[in-house]
Design a protein around this motif. Structure first.
Motif, short mmCIF file in Angstrom:
data_model
loop_
_atom_site.label_atom_id
_atom_site.label_comp_id
_atom_site.label_asym_id
_atom_site.label_seq_id
_atom_site.Cartn_x
_atom_site.Cartn_y
_atom_site.Cartn_z
N MET A 1 48.89 0.43 27.28
CA MET A 1 47.53 -0.60 27.61
C MET A 1 47.29 -0.66 28.63
SD MET A 1 46.70 -1.60 23.48
CE MET A 1 46.11 -0.40 22.63
N SER A 2 46.53 -1.21 28.73
CA SER A 2 46.30 -2.45 29.73
C SER A 2 45.09 -3.58 29.76
CB SER A 2 45.16 -2.01 31.12
OG SER A 2 44.20 -1.52 30.63
N ASP A 3 45.04 -3.72 28.15
CA ASP A 3 44.86 -5.05 27.65
C ASP A 3 45.92 -6.18 28.11
OD1 ASP A 3 42.82 -3.14 26.98
OD2 ASP A 3 43.26 -3.61 24.78
N LEU A 4 44.87 -7.09 28.35
CA LEU A 4 46.11 -8.34 27.85
C LEU A 4 45.65 -9.71 27.22
CD1 LEU A 4 47.53 -10.50 30.32
CD2 LEU A 4 45.45 -11.42 31.38
N VAL A 5 46.65 -9.73 26.70
CA VAL A 5 46.71 -10.89 24.87
C VAL A 5 46.55 -11.78 25.92
CG1 VAL A 5 47.22 -11.35 22.80
CG2 VAL A 5 46.89 -8.45 23.70
N ILE A 6 46.71 -13.21 25.24
CA ILE A 6 46.94 -14.18 25.47
C ILE A 6 46.25 -14.98 24.41
CG2 ILE A 6 45.21 -16.15 26.95
CD1 ILE A 6 46.33 -14.59 28.66
N ILE A 7 47.64 -15.69 24.51
CA ILE A 7 47.77 -16.50 22.94
C ILE A 7 48.48 -17.93 23.04
CG2 ILE A 7 49.31 -17.41 20.52
CD1 ILE A 7 48.25 -14.47 20.56
N VAL A 8 46.74 -19.32 22.96
CA VAL A 8 47.18 -20.77 23.71
C VAL A 8 47.04 -21.77 21.96
CG1 VAL A 8 45.52 -22.21 24.80
CG2 VAL A 8 45.77 -19.93 25.40
N ARG A 9 48.24 -22.25 21.84
CA ARG A 9 48.40 -22.87 21.08
C ARG A 9 48.17 -24.09 21.85
NH1 ARG A 9 51.58 -27.30 20.94
NH2 ARG A 9 53.15 -26.15 21.92
N VAL A 10 47.43 -25.07 20.86
CA VAL A 10 46.95 -26.79 21.54
C VAL A 10 46.83 -27.20 20.47
CG1 VAL A 10 45.02 -27.92 22.52
CG2 VAL A 10 44.97 -25.53 22.92
N GLN A 11 47.20 -29.10 20.56
CA GLN A 11 47.18 -30.18 19.62
C GLN A 11 46.65 -31.07 20.49
OE1 GLN A 11 49.01 -30.80 16.06
NE2 GLN A 11 47.76 -32.00 16.36
N ALA A 12 45.17 -31.52 19.59
CA ALA A 12 44.96 -32.41 19.69
C ALA A 12 45.60 -33.42 19.51
CB ALA A 12 43.72 -32.30 18.96
N LYS A 13 45.10 -34.92 20.38
CA LYS A 13 45.55 -35.98 20.16
C LYS A 13 44.74 -37.27 19.21
CE LYS A 13 45.22 -37.11 25.64
NZ LYS A 13 44.75 -37.74 26.52
N PRO A 14 45.98 -37.81 18.60
CA PRO A 14 45.42 -38.93 17.32
C PRO A 14 44.11 -38.74 17.07
CG PRO A 14 47.57 -38.63 17.78
CD PRO A 14 47.34 -37.79 19.13
N GLY A 15 43.32 -38.67 16.30
CA GLY A 15 41.72 -39.49 15.98
C GLY A 15 40.68 -38.00 16.50
N LEU A 16 41.58 -36.98 17.80
CA LEU A 16 40.21 -36.62 18.58
C LEU A 16 40.10 -34.94 17.87
CD1 LEU A 16 41.27 -38.01 22.59
CD2 LEU A 16 39.01 -38.18 20.90
N GLU A 17 41.21 -34.81 16.34
CA GLU A 17 41.18 -33.61 15.69
C GLU A 17 39.26 -32.82 15.67
OE1 GLU A 17 44.68 -35.92 14.94
OE2 GLU A 17 42.94 -36.35 15.45
N ALA A 18 38.67 -33.34 15.21
CA ALA A 18 37.68 -32.23 14.58
C ALA A 18 36.95 -32.92 16.11
CB ALA A 18 36.70 -33.64 13.69
N ALA A 19 36.70 -33.64 17.32
CA ALA A 19 35.80 -33.61 18.30
C ALA A 19 36.26 -32.06 19.75
CB ALA A 19 35.92 -34.28 18.42
N LEU A 20 37.73 -32.09 19.01
CA LEU A 20 37.97 -31.01 20.24
C LEU A 20 37.40 -29.37 19.86
CD1 LEU A 20 40.07 -30.07 22.41
CD2 LEU A 20 42.04 -30.58 21.05
N VAL A 21 38.59 -29.58 17.95
CA VAL A 21 38.33 -28.32 17.18
C VAL A 21 36.52 -27.77 17.65
CG1 VAL A 21 37.83 -26.59 14.77
CG2 VAL A 21 39.78 -28.53 15.91
#
Length: 96
Positions: A1-21
């Protein structure tokens, strides 16, 4: 397969969780419209708000790189880039 799969894990800064999501959710809708995008999903941890995983599947590296260089990606980084406490990105290929 020539597809490219990207997995990104992100953690928001405290207090900014809802805004980032919220900003990430808007990015998903725009990214799914990009040429070469096969899948673009955002998943949030049930026990830790603001901890998310992106699952992306692109037709090829060129399509992914064009997505990264696009105006929607730049706008996201300008708006929400400072809200990220931790980020890990994996570039993968399916083998089975």
């Amino acid at each position: 397969m020539s597809d490219l799969v990207i997995i990104v894990r992100v953690q928001a800064k405290p207090g900014l969780e809802a805004a980032l999501v919220a900003a990430q959710t808007a990015l998903v809708a725009l990214s799914r419209q990009q040429p070469g995008c096969i899948a673009y999903e955002l998943h949030e941890d049930l026990n830790q708000p603001g901890k998310v995983v992106f699952y992306e599947r692109w037709q090829d590296r060129a399509a992914w790189e064009k997505h990264l260089a696009g105006p929607h990606s730049a706008a996201f980084k300008a708006q929400a880039g400072d809200w990220i406490a931790d980020l890990e990105m994996l570039e993968m290929r399916q083998v089975g």
